[in-house]
Design a protein around this motif. Structure first.
Motif, PDB file in Angstrom:
ATOM      1  N   PHE A  24      -4.414 -33.690   8.999  1.00  0.00           N
ATOM      2  CA  PHE A  24      -3.316 -32.836   8.501  1.00  0.00           C
ATOM      3  C   PHE A  24      -2.456 -33.661   7.563  1.00  0.00           C
ATOM      4  CE2 PHE A  24      -1.459 -34.780  12.292  1.00  0.00           C
ATOM      5  CZ  PHE A  24      -0.141 -35.051  11.926  1.00  0.00           C
ATOM      6  N   GLU A  25      -1.544 -32.990   6.879  1.00  0.00           N
ATOM      7  CA  GLU A  25      -0.672 -33.708   5.952  1.00  0.00           C
ATOM      8  C   GLU A  25       0.753 -33.170   6.000  1.00  0.00           C
ATOM      9  OE1 GLU A  25      -1.635 -31.545   1.702  1.00  0.00           O
ATOM     10  OE2 GLU A  25      -3.014 -33.127   2.374  1.00  0.00           O
ATOM     11  N   VAL A  26       1.679 -34.031   5.615  1.00  0.00           N
ATOM     12  CA  VAL A  26       3.102 -33.695   5.546  1.00  0.00           C
ATOM     13  C   VAL A  26       3.569 -34.038   4.138  1.00  0.00           C
ATOM     14  CG1 VAL A  26       5.399 -34.121   6.500  1.00  0.00           C
ATOM     15  CG2 VAL A  26       3.381 -34.303   7.993  1.00  0.00           C
ATOM     16  N   ASN A  27       4.129 -33.061   3.444  1.00  0.00           N
ATOM     17  CA  ASN A  27       4.624 -33.303   2.089  1.00  0.00           C
ATOM     18  C   ASN A  27       6.103 -33.690   2.118  1.00  0.00           C
ATOM     19  OD1 ASN A  27       2.148 -32.539   0.728  1.00  0.00           O
ATOM     20  ND2 ASN A  27       2.622 -30.447   1.356  1.00  0.00           N
ATOM     21  N   GLU A  28       6.519 -34.409   1.111  1.00  0.00           N
ATOM     22  CA  GLU A  28       7.907 -34.852   1.034  1.00  0.00           C
ATOM     23  C   GLU A  28       8.862 -33.663   1.101  1.00  0.00           C
ATOM     24  OE1 GLU A  28      10.802 -37.705  -1.666  1.00  0.00           O
ATOM     25  OE2 GLU A  28       8.695 -37.492  -2.205  1.00  0.00           O
ATOM     26  N   GLY A  29       9.895 -33.792   1.926  1.00  0.00           N
ATOM     27  CA  GLY A  29      10.916 -32.753   2.033  1.00  0.00           C
ATOM     28  C   GLY A  29      10.621 -31.658   3.033  1.00  0.00           C
ATOM     29  N   GLU A  30       9.416 -31.653   3.619  1.00  0.00           N
ATOM     30  CA  GLU A  30       9.052 -30.595   4.566  1.00  0.00           C
ATOM     31  C   GLU A  30       9.558 -30.901   5.974  1.00  0.00           C
ATOM     32  OE1 GLU A  30       4.981 -28.373   3.453  1.00  0.00           O
ATOM     33  OE2 GLU A  30       4.670 -30.441   4.096  1.00  0.00           O
ATOM     34  N   VAL A  31       9.705 -29.828   6.750  1.00  0.00           N
ATOM     35  CA  VAL A  31       9.768 -29.938   8.207  1.00  0.00           C
ATOM     36  C   VAL A  31       8.448 -29.375   8.712  1.00  0.00           C
ATOM     37  CG1 VAL A  31      10.906 -29.218  10.338  1.00  0.00           C
ATOM     38  CG2 VAL A  31      12.278 -29.655   8.288  1.00  0.00           C
ATOM     39  N   ILE A  32       7.651 -30.222   9.352  1.00  0.00           N
ATOM     40  CA  ILE A  32       6.350 -29.798   9.874  1.00  0.00           C
ATOM     41  C   ILE A  32       6.413 -29.810  11.404  1.00  0.00           C
ATOM     42  CG2 ILE A  32       3.894 -30.377  10.085  1.00  0.00           C
ATOM     43  CD1 ILE A  32       4.676 -29.382   7.303  1.00  0.00           C
ATOM     44  N   ALA A  33       6.021 -28.697  12.012  1.00  0.00           N
ATOM     45  CA  ALA A  33       5.985 -28.613  13.473  1.00  0.00           C
ATOM     46  C   ALA A  33       4.551 -28.788  13.958  1.00  0.00           C
ATOM     47  CB  ALA A  33       6.538 -27.268  13.930  1.00  0.00           C
ATOM     48  N   LEU A  34       4.408 -29.588  14.995  1.00  0.00           N
ATOM     49  CA  LEU A  34       3.123 -29.774  15.671  1.00  0.00           C
ATOM     50  C   LEU A  34       3.319 -29.222  17.071  1.00  0.00           C
ATOM     51  CD1 LEU A  34       0.302 -31.094  15.285  1.00  0.00           C
ATOM     52  CD2 LEU A  34       1.302 -33.244  16.051  1.00  0.00           C
ATOM     53  N   ILE A  35       2.706 -28.064  17.341  1.00  0.00           N
ATOM     54  CA  ILE A  35       2.930 -27.420  18.634  1.00  0.00           C
ATOM     55  C   ILE A  35       1.637 -27.369  19.433  1.00  0.00           C
ATOM     56  CG2 ILE A  35       4.901 -26.079  17.793  1.00  0.00           C
ATOM     57  CD1 ILE A  35       3.068 -23.610  17.718  1.00  0.00           C
ATOM     58  N   GLY A  36       1.794 -27.243  20.745  1.00  0.00           N
ATOM     59  CA  GLY A  36       0.640 -27.205  21.627  1.00  0.00           C
ATOM     60  C   GLY A  36       1.081 -27.408  23.057  1.00  0.00           C
ATOM     61  N   ALA A  37       0.185 -27.134  23.992  1.00  0.00           N
ATOM     62  CA  ALA A  37       0.511 -27.265  25.405  1.00  0.00           C
ATOM     63  C   ALA A  37       0.640 -28.736  25.793  1.00  0.00           C
ATOM     64  CB  ALA A  37      -0.585 -26.597  26.240  1.00  0.00           C
ATOM     65  N   ASN A  38       1.167 -28.984  26.982  1.00  0.00           N
ATOM     66  CA  ASN A  38       1.198 -30.341  27.529  1.00  0.00           C
ATOM     67  C   ASN A  38      -0.218 -30.888  27.586  1.00  0.00           C
ATOM     68  OD1 ASN A  38       3.842 -31.009  28.015  1.00  0.00           O
ATOM     69  ND2 ASN A  38       3.912 -30.037  30.021  1.00  0.00           N
TER      70      ASN A  38
END
Length: 236
Positions: A24-38
């Motif tokens: 995956f990637e994160v671009n400058e200025g973004e808020v990226i959420a990584l969600i999932g179960a425990n």
């Protein structure tokens, strides 16, 4: 070019594979959420990015340069800060001492003082309690301290692991408001969060992680309306 890029990451704990070819990637200025179960592998991914765990395969790139095998302190000095799960403040040190430890990779004393004033303006409670031992703070105040300590390194991107865990609803709202403010002030955010509804509400994009694999990705608002996400993570 993405600010942070994860390519085909594979991580094992002994014979158990925790991360299975994640990209995956994160671009400058973004808020990226990584969600999932425990147990999905979210924390493992953050630990791998920041050099706390070595992957069996795959690569981590930051601003076009590979950082997969760099030690943690060099990763911090590149501009990546990590707010760990469970806050991990130094309980026997004062609030001020904790904050100064966040700037340990920096040498510019005047700028460190300026950063300290910025933290105090963003977290007035930390200023009030600057001489108090960190271990005597409430959970919400410790979370603010962990975030302030990470921001003291002047990061280009901040990785936050379960910032709302164990907090009262009032503090949860306050923490998410701070995350939004941090983003608006120019710091990119990668957010791991059990409270999927709150995370998706402030994120630009999101990735859903299930048993070590990314199974869904897209615009955060679209994922908020996705039936499978609603059922699994939003309690709808």
């Amino acid at each position: 070019m993405a600010m942070l890029e994860i390519k085909n990451l594979e991580v094992f704990y002994g014979v158990i594979q925790a991360i299975k070819g994640v990209s995956f990637e994160v671009n400058e200025g973004e808020v990226i959420a990584l969600i999932g179960a425990n147990g999905a592998g979210k924390t493992t991914i953050l630990h791998t990015i920041t050099g706390l765990i070595a992957p069996r395969a795959g690569q981590v790139f930051f601003e076009g340069q590979e950082i997969t095998k760099l030690p943690g302190h060099k990763i911090v000095s590149r501009g990546i800060a990590h707010v760990p799960e469970g806050r991990r403040v130094f309980a026997e040190l004062s609030v001020l001492e904790n904050l100064k430890l966040g700037a340990y990779t920096r040498k510019d004393k005047k700028e460190i003082e300026a950063s300290l004033e910025m933290i105090y303006s963003r977290f007035p409670r930390l200023k009030e309690r600057r001489n108090q031992l960190a271990g005597t703070l409430s959970g919400g105040e410790q979370q603010m301290l962990a975030m302030g300590r990470a921001l003291m390194s002047k990061p280009r991107i901040i990785l936050m692991d379960e910032p709302s865990m164990g907090l009262s609803p009032i503090f949860v709202n306050e923490i998410f408001k701070i995350i939004e403010d941090v983003s608006k002030a120019g710091t990119t955010v990668l957010l791991v969060e059990q409270n999927a509804k709150k995370a998706l509400a402030i994120a630009d994009r999101a990735y859903v992680l299930e048993t070590g694999r990314i199974t869904l990705s897209g615009d955060a608002k679209d994922l908020m309306n996705d039936d499978s996400v609603k059922k699994a993570y939003l309690g709808e």
